[in-house]
Design a protein around this motif. Structure first.
Motif, PDB file in Angstrom:
ATOM      1  N   ASN A  78       0.777  -1.197   0.186  1.00 28.22           N
ATOM      2  CA  ASN A  78      -0.031  -0.030  -0.028  1.00 28.22           C
ATOM      3  C   ASN A  78       0.692   1.274  -0.103  1.00 28.22           C
ATOM      4  O   ASN A  78       0.305   2.433  -0.009  1.00 28.22           O
ATOM      5  CB  ASN A  78      -0.785   0.169   1.202  1.00 28.22           C
ATOM      6  CG  ASN A  78      -2.020   0.997   0.753  1.00 28.22           C
ATOM      7  OD1 ASN A  78      -2.599   0.990  -0.325  1.00 28.22           O
ATOM      8  ND2 ASN A  78      -2.972   1.290   1.910  1.00 28.22           N
ATOM      9  N   TYR A  93       0.126   1.935  -3.544  1.00 28.82           N
ATOM     10  CA  TYR A  93      -1.261   2.304  -3.854  1.00 28.82           C
ATOM     11  C   TYR A  93      -1.978   3.431  -2.987  1.00 28.82           C
ATOM     12  O   TYR A  93      -2.658   4.122  -3.631  1.00 28.82           O
ATOM     13  CB  TYR A  93      -1.863   0.882  -3.662  1.00 28.82           C
ATOM     14  CG  TYR A  93      -1.777  -0.230  -4.527  1.00 28.82           C
ATOM     15  CD1 TYR A  93      -1.909   0.054  -6.001  1.00 28.82           C
ATOM     16  CD2 TYR A  93      -1.255  -1.315  -4.217  1.00 28.82           C
ATOM     17  CE1 TYR A  93      -1.660  -1.035  -6.931  1.00 28.82           C
ATOM     18  CE2 TYR A  93      -1.094  -2.530  -5.079  1.00 28.82           C
ATOM     19  CZ  TYR A  93      -1.103  -2.390  -6.332  1.00 28.82           C
ATOM     20  OH  TYR A  93      -0.862  -3.316  -7.178  1.00 28.82           O
ATOM     21  N   ASN A  94      -1.781   3.352  -1.772  1.00 30.40           N
ATOM     22  CA  ASN A  94      -2.166   4.416  -1.001  1.00 30.40           C
ATOM     23  C   ASN A  94      -3.643   4.478  -0.759  1.00 30.40           C
ATOM     24  O   ASN A  94      -4.372   5.475  -0.869  1.00 30.40           O
ATOM     25  CB  ASN A  94      -1.807   5.868  -1.257  1.00 30.40           C
ATOM     26  CG  ASN A  94      -0.439   6.055  -0.567  1.00 30.40           C
ATOM     27  OD1 ASN A  94      -0.503   6.098   0.526  1.00 30.40           O
ATOM     28  ND2 ASN A  94       0.361   6.687  -1.505  1.00 30.40           N
ATOM     29  N   LEU A 107      -6.444  -5.893  -2.202  1.00 27.84           N
ATOM     30  CA  LEU A 107      -6.144  -4.648  -2.025  1.00 27.84           C
ATOM     31  C   LEU A 107      -6.641  -3.689  -3.150  1.00 27.84           C
ATOM     32  O   LEU A 107      -7.255  -2.356  -2.971  1.00 27.84           O
ATOM     33  CB  LEU A 107      -4.715  -4.328  -1.725  1.00 27.84           C
ATOM     34  CG  LEU A 107      -3.934  -3.045  -1.057  1.00 27.84           C
ATOM     35  CD1 LEU A 107      -4.555  -2.695   0.138  1.00 27.84           C
ATOM     36  CD2 LEU A 107      -2.385  -2.945  -1.192  1.00 27.84           C
TER      37      LEU A 107
END
Ligand SMILES: [Zn+2]
Length: 188
Positions: free
Chosen positions: A105, A108-109, A155
């Motif tokens: 992440n 990606y955030n 995710l």
């Protein structure tokens, strides 16, 4: 004539159970293999059994191959453990998730709410529309590259709640060889 009947047929030297259904208004013979590997056949009301058997026999190879595929896919997912083992695996999976979600992440955030670790026998993970991620406690039993694929897959559903081209492009950012990993996952 019965609407639903349990029958057995010999396919490639093995006896194979199947459920014969005769739903109203069915005009064609149809074969179905369910997600647990059970075979069912839908036939028109008046269709004689010897023709149904002939039809199933003519597709013996396809049936046997596909039932095996479905069962193999579920072999690791359907492993049963004792409560104490489940507890241990849940802890390991939680640690794995915390570190790998954080790792992936970073690029990606995405924001997610709750991470739940479940005892499901049908799936490795899922993502809810509310942004909750669910994973199977058996995740820690997978080879790490396959666990990573499942983690990234769920995710990426935070960005795309579908399996569109855009979704797979997102997955490919972190896992360029995701197709090979999907194949390996099916072989387990
Ligand atoms: Zn998905």
């Amino acid at each position: 004539m019965k609407r639903v009947e349990k029958r057995t047929i010999n396919l490639l030297g093995q006896s194979q159970d199947f459920v014969l259904r005769r739903p109203p208004r069915t005009r064609y013979l149809r074969l179905r293999i369910s997600s647990d590997g059970a075979l069912s056949v839908a036939a028109p009301r008046s269709y004689p059994i010897f023709l149904i058997n002939q039809f199933i026999s003519s597709r013996a190879q396809w049936i046997v191959t596909n039932i095996k595929k479905v069962k193999d896919r579920h072999s690791l997912l359907s492993l049963k453990h004792q409560a104490s083992e489940i507890k241990k695996y849940k802890i390991t999976t939680k640690e794995l998730l915390e570190s790998r979600l954080k790792h992936f992440n970073q690029s990606y955030n995405f924001s997610f709410r709750r991470i739940a670790i479940r005892n499901q026998r049908s799936r490795w993970g899922s993502c809810s529309s509310k942004g909750n991620l669910n994973f199977n406690y058996r995740l820690c039993l997978l080879p790490p590259d396959l666990a990573d694929y499942i983690i990234v897959h769920e995710l990426c559903h935070l960005g795309q709640m579908n399996h569109s081209k855009h979704f797979w492009q997102l997955v490919a950012k972190a896992i360029p060889d995701y197709k090979a990993r999907q194949k390996d996952l099916k072989k387990l």
